[in-house]
Enzyme design. Structure first.
Site, PDB file in Angstrom:
ATOM      1  N   GLN A 127     -16.693   1.589 -96.124  1.00 60.39           N
ATOM      2  CA  GLN A 127     -17.025   2.778 -96.919  1.00 60.39           C
ATOM      3  C   GLN A 127     -15.839   3.184 -97.789  1.00 60.39           C
ATOM      4  O   GLN A 127     -15.997   3.471 -98.991  1.00 60.39           O
ATOM      5  CB  GLN A 127     -17.411   3.921 -95.978  1.00 60.39           C
ATOM      6  CG  GLN A 127     -17.499   5.284 -96.642  1.00 60.39           C
ATOM      7  CD  GLN A 127     -18.081   6.344 -95.735  1.00 60.39           C
ATOM      8  OE1 GLN A 127     -19.273   6.383 -95.525  1.00 60.39           O
ATOM      9  NE2 GLN A 127     -17.252   7.220 -95.189  1.00 60.39           N
TER      10      GLN A 127
ATOM     11  N   GLN B 130     -10.305   5.492 -91.853  1.00 63.57           N
ATOM     12  CA  GLN B 130     -10.228   4.028 -91.806  1.00 63.57           C
ATOM     13  C   GLN B 130     -11.299   3.432 -90.893  1.00 63.57           C
ATOM     14  O   GLN B 130     -11.632   2.268 -91.003  1.00 63.57           O
ATOM     15  CB  GLN B 130      -8.814   3.620 -91.353  1.00 63.57           C
ATOM     16  CG  GLN B 130      -8.605   2.150 -91.067  1.00 63.57           C
ATOM     17  CD  GLN B 130      -8.835   1.267 -92.306  1.00 63.57           C
ATOM     18  OE1 GLN B 130      -8.708   1.729 -93.443  1.00 63.57           O
ATOM     19  NE2 GLN B 130      -9.185   0.010 -92.073  1.00 63.57           N
ATOM     20  N   LYS B 131     -11.876   4.252 -89.987  1.00 67.62           N
ATOM     21  CA  LYS B 131     -12.908   3.684 -89.102  1.00 67.62           C
ATOM     22  C   LYS B 131     -14.044   3.111 -89.950  1.00 67.62           C
ATOM     23  O   LYS B 131     -14.576   2.057 -89.663  1.00 67.62           O
ATOM     24  CB  LYS B 131     -13.451   4.721 -88.121  1.00 67.62           C
ATOM     25  CG  LYS B 131     -14.397   4.043 -87.119  1.00 67.62           C
ATOM     26  CD  LYS B 131     -14.888   4.996 -86.091  1.00 67.62           C
ATOM     27  CE  LYS B 131     -16.025   5.840 -86.591  1.00 67.62           C
ATOM     28  NZ  LYS B 131     -17.250   5.054 -86.881  1.00 67.62           N
TER      29      LYS B 131
ATOM     30  N   SER C 255     -19.024  10.585 -84.364  1.00 62.89           N
ATOM     31  CA  SER C 255     -20.023  11.586 -83.974  1.00 62.89           C
ATOM     32  C   SER C 255     -21.118  10.928 -83.141  1.00 62.89           C
ATOM     33  O   SER C 255     -21.770  11.566 -82.322  1.00 62.89           O
ATOM     34  CB  SER C 255     -20.646  12.225 -85.220  1.00 62.89           C
ATOM     35  OG  SER C 255     -19.624  12.772 -86.028  1.00 62.89           O
ATOM     36  N   ARG C 256     -21.321   9.622 -83.343  1.00 61.68           N
ATOM     37  CA  ARG C 256     -22.399   8.916 -82.626  1.00 61.68           C
ATOM     38  C   ARG C 256     -22.035   8.609 -81.167  1.00 61.68           C
ATOM     39  O   ARG C 256     -22.917   8.225 -80.406  1.00 61.68           O
ATOM     40  CB  ARG C 256     -22.748   7.611 -83.354  1.00 61.68           C
ATOM     41  CG  ARG C 256     -23.498   7.850 -84.655  1.00 61.68           C
ATOM     42  CD  ARG C 256     -24.037   6.560 -85.255  1.00 61.68           C
ATOM     43  NE  ARG C 256     -24.977   6.826 -86.317  1.00 61.68           N
ATOM     44  CZ  ARG C 256     -24.684   6.769 -87.628  1.00 61.68           C
ATOM     45  NH1 ARG C 256     -23.464   6.487 -88.018  1.00 61.68           N
ATOM     46  NH2 ARG C 256     -25.615   7.022 -88.526  1.00 61.68           N
TER      47      ARG C 256
ATOM     48  N   GLY D 172     -20.678  16.383 -90.476  1.00 58.78           N
ATOM     49  CA  GLY D 172     -20.614  17.377 -89.410  1.00 58.78           C
ATOM     50  C   GLY D 172     -20.466  16.754 -88.035  1.00 58.78           C
ATOM     51  O   GLY D 172     -20.136  15.591 -87.881  1.00 58.78           O
TER      52      GLY D 172
ATOM     53  N   HIS E 154     -12.177  13.735 -87.877  1.00 53.60           N
ATOM     54  CA  HIS E 154     -12.347  14.606 -89.044  1.00 53.60           C
ATOM     55  C   HIS E 154     -11.148  15.553 -89.181  1.00 53.60           C
ATOM     56  O   HIS E 154     -10.665  15.822 -90.277  1.00 53.60           O
ATOM     57  CB  HIS E 154     -13.602  15.478 -88.897  1.00 53.60           C
ATOM     58  CG  HIS E 154     -14.890  14.710 -88.815  1.00 53.60           C
ATOM     59  ND1 HIS E 154     -15.673  14.678 -87.691  1.00 53.60           N
ATOM     60  CD2 HIS E 154     -15.526  13.944 -89.738  1.00 53.60           C
ATOM     61  CE1 HIS E 154     -16.744  13.943 -87.905  1.00 53.60           C
ATOM     62  NE2 HIS E 154     -16.684  13.475 -89.146  1.00 53.60           N
TER      63      HIS E 154
ATOM     64  N   VAL F 154      -8.704   7.579 -85.491  1.00 55.16           N
ATOM     65  CA  VAL F 154      -8.291   8.392 -84.338  1.00 55.16           C
ATOM     66  C   VAL F 154      -9.123   7.920 -83.140  1.00 55.16           C
ATOM     67  O   VAL F 154     -10.343   7.766 -83.249  1.00 55.16           O
ATOM     68  CB  VAL F 154      -8.508   9.897 -84.609  1.00 55.16           C
ATOM     69  CG1 VAL F 154      -8.133  10.719 -83.386  1.00 55.16           C
ATOM     70  CG2 VAL F 154      -7.690  10.339 -85.813  1.00 55.16           C
TER      71      VAL F 154
HETATM   72  O1  PAF Z   1     -18.479   9.095 -93.482  1.00 54.86           O
HETATM   73  C1  PAF Z   1     -19.356   9.977 -93.549  1.00 54.86           C
HETATM   74  O2  PAF Z   1     -19.414  10.914 -92.741  1.00 54.86           O
HETATM   75  C2  PAF Z   1     -20.395   9.894 -94.654  1.00 54.86           C
HETATM   76  O3  PAF Z   1     -20.735   8.581 -94.935  1.00 54.86           O
HETATM   77  C3  PAF Z   1     -19.976  10.655 -95.931  1.00 54.86           C
HETATM   78  C4  PAF Z   1     -18.748  10.037 -96.564  1.00 54.86           C
HETATM   79  C5  PAF Z   1     -19.709  12.112 -95.614  1.00 54.86           C
HETATM   80  C6  PAF Z   1     -21.108  10.586 -96.960  1.00 54.86           C
HETATM   81  O4  PAF Z   1     -22.277  11.141 -96.471  1.00 54.86           O
END
Ligand code: PAF
Length: 297
Positions: free
Chosen positions: A153, A148-149, A186-187, A31, A37, A176
């Site tokens: 992950q 990609q940021k 978001s941070r 969120g 996003h 982006v």
């Molecule tokens: O990248 C994120 O926002 C989170 O790590 C994810 C993939 C939604 C998992 O909580």
């Protein structure tokens, strides 16, 4: 656009959509949506028939001294952005439904998660892979979109999908950036005005590294030194790591041979930011061992 908080309802809805022969594109998020996003949503809308976005601030991917409690949340705002972007369903389960009392199953991708962010955020990727696997099982997407940021992950999730034979395609979309180059996150909302200015040096340092590679520098030590020099000019930034690694195993590369991920994590004040670039040697610079026989350059 539907808002679904029940796991059961989400699973049933996905089943119905698939029965109609439609493909499901999935954008998992925590969120507090930004244009990063929304670029994932755009890609999902272009390539799949039905777009599900999850919004879930996943408690098990935060360490005890991390920002789970203060992580920015604004479902109303997210809802408006998602609706405007054409998302079909927002899935926002509760933590107690995702991890009911007695919950005890976790997914751990080994090795890849020991390095880079994994070295300083113990248990983080175990939390990410566990929640993403659960979300995949509930939403049953055909394609899932990541940014990609969060380069590590994305690589870890691809590995999980491969190792566990999950039937979902993983697409990784470009970073982006704000108009001045700061990677969207978001941070970023945590940053004071001064910190926001200092944070820019992370991307400046990465740009410098790109420039060095473009002009033929392949010695990782020298490139890392240059990145650290740029960033450490800002007193409010403390570097967590600067690494140059390969894009599959995330192993340190003493020399850049063909393609490399240059990744940085740094604390700007109390806010931990990450950013990266992928560099590719131009054919002119590639060492002979990396040149393909028969290809004219
Ligand atoms: O990248 C994120 O926002 C989170 O790590 C994810 C993939 C939604 C998992 O909580």
């Amino acid at each position: 656009m539907k808002l679904v908080d029940s796991i059961q309802r989400m699973a049933t809805l996905s089943k119905m959509v698939r029965k109609e022969g439609k493909t499901i594109g999935f954008v998992p998020t925590m969120g507090y949506l930004h244009d990063g996003h929304m670029s994932l949503v755009k890609a999902a809308k272009k390539h799949t028939d039905f777009v599900v976005m999850s919004i879930f601030v996943n408690p098990i991917q935060f360490g005890p001294s991390e920002d789970f409690e203060k992580y920015p949340r604004d479902l109303k705002r997210d809802e408006e952005l998602a609706r405007a972007a054409g998302v079909d369903v927002i899935f926002y389960p509760s933590a107690k439904d995702m991890y009911p009392p007695g919950y005890s199953t976790y997914i751990n991708v080994e090795r890849l998660t020991d390095r880079l962010c994994g070295a300083s955020r113990s248990g983080h990727f175990r939390g990410v892979t566990t929640v993403v696997a659960k979300l995949f099982n509930i939403v049953r997407p055909d394609v899932a979109y990541f940014g990609q940021k969060d380069a590590q992950q994305a690589i870890v999730i691809k590995k999980m999908v491969q190792d566990l034979n999950m039937d979902v395609e993983i697409k990784v979309m470009p970073i982006v950036r704000e108009s001045d180059g700061l990677a969207m996150s978001s941070r970023n909302v945590y940053l004071s005005e001064d910190e926001r200015k200092s944070a820019l040096s992370i991307y400046e340092a990465l740009r410098k590294a790109e420039g060095m590679v473009a002009s033929g520098e392949i010695d990782s030590k020298k490139i890392i030194r240059a990145i650290k020099d740029v960033i450490s000019q800002k007193a409010s930034i403390k570097i967590d790591y600067v690494s140059i690694v390969d894009t599959k195993e995330l192993e340190d590369l003493p020399e850049i041979k063909s393609e490399a991920l240059i990744a940085v994590a740094a604390y700007v004040g109390k806010t931990r930011l990450i950013d990266n670039v992928i560099v590719r040697l131009s054919p002119k610079i590639l060492p002979d061992s990396e040149k393909k026989p028969g290809v004219r350059r």
